[in-house]
Motif scaffolding. Structure first.
Motif, PDB file in Angstrom:
ATOM      1  N   ILE A  30       0.955  -1.339  -0.053  1.00  0.00           N
ATOM      2  CA  ILE A  30       0.072   0.070  -0.001  1.00  0.00           C
ATOM      3  C   ILE A  30       0.803   1.302   0.143  1.00  0.00           C
ATOM      4  CG2 ILE A  30      -1.693   1.200   1.359  1.00  0.00           C
ATOM      5  CD1 ILE A  30      -2.870  -1.327   2.293  1.00  0.00           C
ATOM      6  N   VAL A  31       1.878   1.421   0.807  1.00  0.00           N
ATOM      7  CA  VAL A  31       2.625   2.507   0.978  1.00  0.00           C
ATOM      8  C   VAL A  31       3.120   3.013  -0.280  1.00  0.00           C
ATOM      9  CG1 VAL A  31       4.685   3.508   2.008  1.00  0.00           C
ATOM     10  CG2 VAL A  31       3.204   2.109   3.300  1.00  0.00           C
ATOM     11  N   PRO A  32       3.716   2.245  -1.299  1.00  0.00           N
ATOM     12  CA  PRO A  32       4.311   3.036  -2.403  1.00  0.00           C
ATOM     13  C   PRO A  32       3.243   3.329  -3.505  1.00  0.00           C
ATOM     14  CG  PRO A  32       5.246   0.792  -2.058  1.00  0.00           C
ATOM     15  CD  PRO A  32       3.989   0.762  -1.158  1.00  0.00           C
ATOM     16  N   LEU A  33       2.004   3.172  -3.366  1.00  0.00           N
ATOM     17  CA  LEU A  33       0.836   3.665  -3.897  1.00  0.00           C
ATOM     18  C   LEU A  33       0.799   5.231  -3.704  1.00  0.00           C
ATOM     19  CD1 LEU A  33      -1.809   0.982  -3.702  1.00  0.00           C
ATOM     20  CD2 LEU A  33      -0.257   1.285  -5.625  1.00  0.00           C
ATOM     21  N   TYR A  34       1.040   5.483  -2.435  1.00  0.00           N
ATOM     22  CA  TYR A  34       0.823   7.078  -2.138  1.00  0.00           C
ATOM     23  C   TYR A  34       1.897   7.712  -2.926  1.00  0.00           C
ATOM     24  CZ  TYR A  34      -2.345   5.917   1.552  1.00  0.00           C
ATOM     25  OH  TYR A  34      -3.345   5.481   2.553  1.00  0.00           O
ATOM     26  N   PHE A  35       2.802   7.386  -3.626  1.00  0.00           N
ATOM     27  CA  PHE A  35       4.006   8.049  -4.019  1.00  0.00           C
ATOM     28  C   PHE A  35       3.793   7.859  -5.625  1.00  0.00           C
ATOM     29  CE2 PHE A  35       5.628   6.747   0.009  1.00  0.00           C
ATOM     30  CZ  PHE A  35       5.729   8.074   0.576  1.00  0.00           C
ATOM     31  N   GLN A  36       2.844   7.056  -6.359  1.00  0.00           N
ATOM     32  CA  GLN A  36       2.312   6.999  -7.698  1.00  0.00           C
ATOM     33  C   GLN A  36       1.630   8.014  -8.209  1.00  0.00           C
ATOM     34  OE1 GLN A  36       1.479   2.999  -8.539  1.00  0.00           O
ATOM     35  NE2 GLN A  36       3.346   2.387  -8.373  1.00  0.00           N
ATOM     36  N   LYS A  37       1.977   9.088  -8.958  1.00  0.00           N
ATOM     37  CA  LYS A  37       0.966  10.058  -9.360  1.00  0.00           C
ATOM     38  C   LYS A  37      -0.124   9.536 -10.256  1.00  0.00           C
ATOM     39  CE  LYS A  37       4.398  13.826 -10.064  1.00  0.00           C
ATOM     40  NZ  LYS A  37       4.947  14.789 -10.956  1.00  0.00           N
ATOM     41  N   SER A  38      -0.152   8.396 -10.888  1.00  0.00           N
ATOM     42  CA  SER A  38      -1.177   7.858 -11.420  1.00  0.00           C
ATOM     43  C   SER A  38      -2.248   7.193 -10.578  1.00  0.00           C
ATOM     44  CB  SER A  38      -0.844   6.695 -12.475  1.00  0.00           C
ATOM     45  OG  SER A  38      -0.374   5.410 -11.524  1.00  0.00           O
ATOM     46  N   VAL A  39      -2.017   7.036  -9.368  1.00  0.00           N
ATOM     47  CA  VAL A  39      -3.056   6.577  -8.173  1.00  0.00           C
ATOM     48  C   VAL A  39      -3.552   7.645  -7.515  1.00  0.00           C
ATOM     49  CG1 VAL A  39      -3.165   5.314  -6.322  1.00  0.00           C
ATOM     50  CG2 VAL A  39      -1.731   4.465  -8.124  1.00  0.00           C
ATOM     51  N   THR A  40      -2.730   8.987  -7.379  1.00  0.00           N
ATOM     52  CA  THR A  40      -3.282   9.810  -6.414  1.00  0.00           C
ATOM     53  C   THR A  40      -3.782  11.364  -7.125  1.00  0.00           C
ATOM     54  OG1 THR A  40      -0.810  10.821  -6.263  1.00  0.00           O
ATOM     55  CG2 THR A  40      -1.374   9.162  -4.554  1.00  0.00           C
ATOM     56  N   GLU A  41      -3.364  11.218  -8.417  1.00  0.00           N
ATOM     57  CA  GLU A  41      -3.803  12.798  -8.941  1.00  0.00           C
ATOM     58  C   GLU A  41      -4.714  12.073 -10.210  1.00  0.00           C
ATOM     59  OE1 GLU A  41      -0.238  14.445 -11.199  1.00  0.00           O
ATOM     60  OE2 GLU A  41       0.473  14.852  -9.038  1.00  0.00           O
ATOM     61  N   PRO A  42      -5.848  13.062 -10.339  1.00  0.00           N
ATOM     62  CA  PRO A  42      -7.047  12.647 -11.181  1.00  0.00           C
ATOM     63  C   PRO A  42      -6.420  12.671 -12.741  1.00  0.00           C
ATOM     64  CG  PRO A  42      -7.129  15.152 -10.569  1.00  0.00           C
ATOM     65  CD  PRO A  42      -5.902  14.212  -9.753  1.00  0.00           C
ATOM     66  N   VAL A  43      -7.213  11.979 -13.629  1.00  0.00           N
ATOM     67  CA  VAL A  43      -6.827  11.693 -15.067  1.00  0.00           C
ATOM     68  C   VAL A  43      -7.274  13.157 -15.555  1.00  0.00           C
ATOM     69  CG1 VAL A  43      -7.106   9.108 -15.098  1.00  0.00           C
ATOM     70  CG2 VAL A  43      -9.048  10.827 -15.519  1.00  0.00           C
ATOM     71  N   ALA A  44      -6.522  13.281 -16.658  1.00  0.00           N
ATOM     72  CA  ALA A  44      -6.898  14.506 -17.416  1.00  0.00           C
ATOM     73  C   ALA A  44      -8.304  14.688 -17.951  1.00  0.00           C
ATOM     74  CB  ALA A  44      -6.045  14.543 -18.629  1.00  0.00           C
ATOM     75  N   GLY A  45      -8.984  15.733 -17.581  1.00  0.00           N
ATOM     76  CA  GLY A  45     -10.201  15.706 -17.893  1.00  0.00           C
ATOM     77  C   GLY A  45     -11.408  15.614 -16.825  1.00  0.00           C
ATOM     78  N   SER A  87     -10.739   0.431 -16.131  1.00  0.00           N
ATOM     79  CA  SER A  87     -10.688   1.401 -14.986  1.00  0.00           C
ATOM     80  C   SER A  87      -9.294   1.852 -14.463  1.00  0.00           C
ATOM     81  CB  SER A  87     -11.684   1.130 -13.852  1.00  0.00           C
ATOM     82  OG  SER A  87     -12.979   0.814 -14.184  1.00  0.00           O
ATOM     83  N   VAL A  88      -9.095   3.135 -14.404  1.00  0.00           N
ATOM     84  CA  VAL A  88      -7.975   3.454 -13.857  1.00  0.00           C
ATOM     85  C   VAL A  88      -7.908   4.079 -12.398  1.00  0.00           C
ATOM     86  CG1 VAL A  88      -6.549   3.507 -16.077  1.00  0.00           C
ATOM     87  CG2 VAL A  88      -7.467   5.514 -15.274  1.00  0.00           C
ATOM     88  N   ALA A  89      -6.780   4.055 -11.559  1.00  0.00           N
ATOM     89  CA  ALA A  89      -7.139   4.709 -10.214  1.00  0.00           C
ATOM     90  C   ALA A  89      -7.458   6.188 -10.445  1.00  0.00           C
ATOM     91  CB  ALA A  89      -5.844   4.327  -9.564  1.00  0.00           C
ATOM     92  N   GLY A  90      -6.751   7.094 -11.323  1.00  0.00           N
ATOM     93  CA  GLY A  90      -7.126   8.361 -11.120  1.00  0.00           C
ATOM     94  C   GLY A  90      -8.380   8.729 -11.737  1.00  0.00           C
ATOM     95  N   GLU A  91      -9.309   7.935 -11.927  1.00  0.00           N
ATOM     96  CA  GLU A  91     -10.865   8.165 -12.306  1.00  0.00           C
ATOM     97  C   GLU A  91     -11.461   8.292 -11.064  1.00  0.00           C
ATOM     98  OE1 GLU A  91     -12.531   6.431 -16.029  1.00  0.00           O
ATOM     99  OE2 GLU A  91     -10.845   4.998 -15.524  1.00  0.00           O
TER     100      GLU A  91
END
Length: 203
Positions: A30-45, A87-91
């Protein structure tokens, strides 16, 4: 020295070791996920839910739609061919809580946005078998009679802003006006029509 036999015979030791292994494994996953932008930032749009969509999401949860419909397309060929892009996490960054689910008495709804017209959804909610003859979904006629709840929408938007949803003061101030003369069915349809639209379906 701790032996396998000793662990099996000592329940307290077994419980402590199981908790330790699960805790370490959980941290590693779990901890590494907090440092991945694809998981913590919204997708474009991706945009936060409008007041009408947010109210529709509450209706979706209240009526237990998640008991029969998941909202997560897994990255398997059969699912992508049937539902669209996986589905992707940023959604889900603005979903509190998310509605992934795992039960599919009905189809997955994550890519349902824009797939059908508002009128199709209205007919489907009033009488599911009128548009899908084999459906076992119950009808929801009261949604067309109930006014959309505007009383607490501003408080909900302010609460969501505290956990990272970027609502602006102007949006919150206009929220009640957007729900004026709208029904719960209008709200639920608005919510369904936005699902999965941030990531376009693959052709």
């Amino acid at each position: 020295m701790i032996s396998h036999d000793m662990i099996e015979r000592n329940q307290a030791l077994l419980i402590v070791l199981v908790i330790l292994v699960v805790a370490v494994g959980g941290l590693v996953e779990i901890v590494p996920l907090y440092f991945q932008k694809s998981v913590t930032e919204p997708v474009a749009g991706l945009k936060p839910y409008s007041p009408l969509q947010l109210t529709g999401r509450d209706v979706y949860i209240r009526e237990g739609c998640y008991n029969c419909h998941s909202q997560m397309v897994r990255p398997f060929r059969a699912e992508v061919e049937r539902y669209g892009h996986y589905s992707v996490a940023g959604e889900f960054v603005y979903d509190h809580p998310f509605q992934w689910g795992s039960k599919r008495t009905g189809p997955d709804l994550h890519r349902v946005g824009g797939r059908y017209s508002d009128e199709w959804h209205r007919l489907h909610l009033l009488d599911p078998r009128s548009v899908v003859p084999e459906s076992n979904m119950p009808a929801y006629p009261w949604l067309a009679r109930n006014a959309a709840n505007a009383e607490d929408v501003e408080a909900k938007m302010r609460a969501l802003r505290r956990v990272g949803v970027p609502y602006q003061d102007e949006e919150i101030a206009q929220a009640m006006g957007e729900l004026k003369d709208r029904t719960e069915m209008d709200a639920l349809i608005a919510y369904l029509q936005v699902l999965g639209t941030a990531v376009r379906q693959r052709q």
